[in-house]
Design a protein around this motif. Sequence first.
Motif, PDB file in Angstrom:
ATOM      1  N   UNK A  80      50.788  15.386  38.607  1.00 61.08           N
ATOM      2  CA  UNK A  80      51.482  14.437  37.623  1.00 61.08           C
ATOM      3  C   UNK A  80      50.529  14.458  36.555  1.00 61.08           C
ATOM      4  N   UNK A  81      50.902  13.628  35.313  1.00 68.10           N
ATOM      5  CA  UNK A  81      50.102  13.516  33.940  1.00 68.10           C
ATOM      6  C   UNK A  81      49.347  12.073  34.252  1.00 68.10           C
ATOM      7  N   UNK A  82      48.069  12.303  33.902  1.00 65.91           N
ATOM      8  CA  UNK A  82      47.208  11.101  33.668  1.00 65.91           C
ATOM      9  C   UNK A  82      47.737   9.886  33.062  1.00 65.91           C
ATOM     10  N   UNK A  83      48.468   9.834  32.266  1.00 68.36           N
ATOM     11  CA  UNK A  83      49.591   8.618  32.053  1.00 68.36           C
ATOM     12  C   UNK A  83      50.012   8.178  33.108  1.00 68.36           C
ATOM     13  N   UNK A  84      51.082   9.109  33.984  1.00 66.30           N
ATOM     14  CA  UNK A  84      51.423   8.716  35.057  1.00 66.30           C
ATOM     15  C   UNK A  84      50.646   8.106  36.273  1.00 66.30           C
ATOM     16  N   UNK A  85      49.530   8.626  36.263  1.00 65.11           N
ATOM     17  CA  UNK A  85      48.563   8.036  37.200  1.00 65.11           C
ATOM     18  C   UNK A  85      48.296   6.682  36.951  1.00 65.11           C
ATOM     19  N   UNK A  86      47.860   6.350  35.518  1.00 63.25           N
ATOM     20  CA  UNK A  86      47.579   5.030  35.241  1.00 63.25           C
ATOM     21  C   UNK A  86      48.598   4.110  35.406  1.00 63.25           C
ATOM     22  N   UNK A  87      49.948   4.657  34.683  1.00 66.51           N
ATOM     23  CA  UNK A  87      51.032   3.563  34.694  1.00 66.51           C
ATOM     24  C   UNK A  87      51.558   3.417  35.943  1.00 66.51           C
ATOM     25  N   UNK A  88      51.673   4.296  36.929  1.00 69.64           N
ATOM     26  CA  UNK A  88      52.273   4.293  38.145  1.00 69.64           C
ATOM     27  C   UNK A  88      51.462   3.314  39.360  1.00 69.64           C
ATOM     28  N   UNK A  89      50.036   3.547  39.092  1.00 73.23           N
ATOM     29  CA  UNK A  89      49.157   3.124  40.146  1.00 73.23           C
ATOM     30  C   UNK A  89      47.979   2.226  39.616  1.00 73.23           C
ATOM     31  N   UNK A  90      47.808   2.347  38.239  1.00 67.90           N
ATOM     32  CA  UNK A  90      46.847   1.524  37.585  1.00 67.90           C
ATOM     33  C   UNK A  90      45.325   2.344  37.670  1.00 67.90           C
ATOM     34  N   UNK A  91      45.258   3.419  38.268  1.00 62.83           N
ATOM     35  CA  UNK A  91      44.213   4.419  38.248  1.00 62.83           C
ATOM     36  C   UNK A  91      43.626   4.608  39.474  1.00 62.83           C
ATOM     37  N   UNK A  92      42.526   5.267  39.509  1.00 61.83           N
ATOM     38  CA  UNK A  92      42.024   5.895  40.793  1.00 61.83           C
ATOM     39  C   UNK A  92      41.680   4.918  41.933  1.00 61.83           C
ATOM     40  N   UNK A  93      41.104   3.887  41.451  1.00 61.36           N
ATOM     41  CA  UNK A  93      40.852   2.896  42.700  1.00 61.36           C
ATOM     42  C   UNK A  93      42.197   2.249  43.029  1.00 61.36           C
ATOM     43  N   UNK A  94      43.152   1.759  42.429  1.00 62.27           N
ATOM     44  CA  UNK A  94      44.270   1.448  43.014  1.00 62.27           C
ATOM     45  C   UNK A  94      44.931   2.319  43.971  1.00 62.27           C
ATOM     46  N   UNK A  95      45.069   3.455  43.330  1.00 64.56           N
ATOM     47  CA  UNK A  95      45.934   4.665  44.081  1.00 64.56           C
ATOM     48  C   UNK A  95      44.978   4.955  45.709  1.00 64.56           C
ATOM     49  N   UNK A  96      43.553   4.647  45.528  1.00 60.97           N
ATOM     50  CA  UNK A  96      42.870   4.884  46.821  1.00 60.97           C
ATOM     51  C   UNK A  96      43.115   3.602  47.579  1.00 60.97           C
ATOM     52  N   UNK A  97      43.243   2.394  47.206  1.00 59.84           N
ATOM     53  CA  UNK A  97      43.604   1.348  47.962  1.00 59.84           C
ATOM     54  C   UNK A  97      45.201   1.591  48.784  1.00 59.84           C
ATOM     55  N   UNK A  98      46.053   2.135  47.841  1.00 58.63           N
ATOM     56  CA  UNK A  98      47.267   2.153  48.303  1.00 58.63           C
ATOM     57  C   UNK A  98      47.464   3.325  49.628  1.00 58.63           C
ATOM     58  N   UNK A  99      46.464   4.466  49.408  1.00 53.71           N
ATOM     59  CA  UNK A  99      46.343   5.549  50.171  1.00 53.71           C
ATOM     60  C   UNK A  99      45.847   5.045  51.491  1.00 53.71           C
ATOM     61  N   UNK A 100      44.519   4.306  51.452  1.00 58.33           N
ATOM     62  CA  UNK A 100      44.114   3.670  52.481  1.00 58.33           C
ATOM     63  C   UNK A 100      45.114   2.681  53.148  1.00 58.33           C
ATOM     64  N   UNK A 101      45.698   1.993  52.592  1.00 56.71           N
ATOM     65  CA  UNK A 101      46.761   1.094  53.381  1.00 56.71           C
ATOM     66  C   UNK A 101      48.053   1.918  53.946  1.00 56.71           C
ATOM     67  N   UNK A 102      48.184   2.849  53.556  1.00 59.71           N
ATOM     68  CA  UNK A 102      49.288   3.929  54.237  1.00 59.71           C
ATOM     69  C   UNK A 102      48.520   4.473  55.485  1.00 59.71           C
ATOM     70  N   UNK A 103      47.615   4.940  55.327  1.00 63.98           N
ATOM     71  CA  UNK A 103      46.876   5.435  56.287  1.00 63.98           C
ATOM     72  C   UNK A 103      46.675   4.438  57.494  1.00 63.98           C
ATOM     73  N   UNK A 104      46.178   3.178  57.536  1.00 67.04           N
ATOM     74  CA  UNK A 104      46.031   2.106  58.269  1.00 67.04           C
ATOM     75  C   UNK A 104      47.346   1.848  58.740  1.00 67.04           C
ATOM     76  N   UNK A 105      48.545   1.738  58.204  1.00 69.41           N
ATOM     77  CA  UNK A 105      49.642   1.491  58.680  1.00 69.41           C
ATOM     78  C   UNK A 105      50.365   2.554  59.518  1.00 69.41           C
ATOM     79  N   UNK A 106      50.142   3.905  59.141  1.00 67.92           N
ATOM     80  CA  UNK A 106      50.439   4.870  59.953  1.00 67.92           C
ATOM     81  C   UNK A 106      49.517   4.879  61.276  1.00 67.92           C
ATOM     82  N   UNK A 107      48.359   4.652  61.468  1.00 68.34           N
ATOM     83  CA  UNK A 107      47.490   4.546  62.388  1.00 68.34           C
ATOM     84  C   UNK A 107      48.151   3.343  63.360  1.00 68.34           C
TER      85      UNK A 107
END
Length: 192
Positions: A39-66
């Motif tokens: 994805x483009x850098x703009x898409x990373x920030x526009x869709x997720x807000x940035x690295x940290x927000x994407x990390x929080x979403x990824x961690x939540x997904x992992x916890x839900x799957x577990x």
Amino acid sequence: MGRPKEFDPEAAVEQAMRVFWRQGYAATTPQHLVDTLHIGKGSLYNAFGGKRQLFDLALRRYLDQQALAMKALTEDSSPVKERLRKALCFLTEIDASDPERRGCLATNSVVEFGCTDETVATLARGHFDRIESTLQALIDDGLRTGEIQPGRDTKALASMLLNTVTGIQVLTRIEPGPDRLLRAIDATIDLL
């Protein structure tokens, strides 16, 4: 009118979860995410807000799957100690069989962030509380069926099992095979 998204945000969160799980938060750069997620850098920030927000979403997904997988594993009619062993193996063995030795994303995140990040601490604490509650419910079933020695403090036993699991998850990062980890699981189940 904005351009339509050219990527699937759900798939991107799943892919990001794998990246953070393999590398950790600090070692993952925004550029690495952009390259891996295609994805483009703009898409990373526009869709997720940035690295940290994407990390929080990824961690939540992992916890839900577990949580979903753990629930499915523990809701059958097999003997309680067998279900407890399956649960402990699930929480640890998937990591031992992983050639990348990722361990557990929740445990890794707690080790990486410690108490310096309240979001990670809160998410992980909730995850560990759910695991402990599930284990305690199984132990309570074992008391009712006579599989667990009477008079035992089920909350304390569940805490012991949780502690065993998190310790094994850390060892998984360096252990070359499952033998030591399975010995620890078996010994812990025998203590019940």
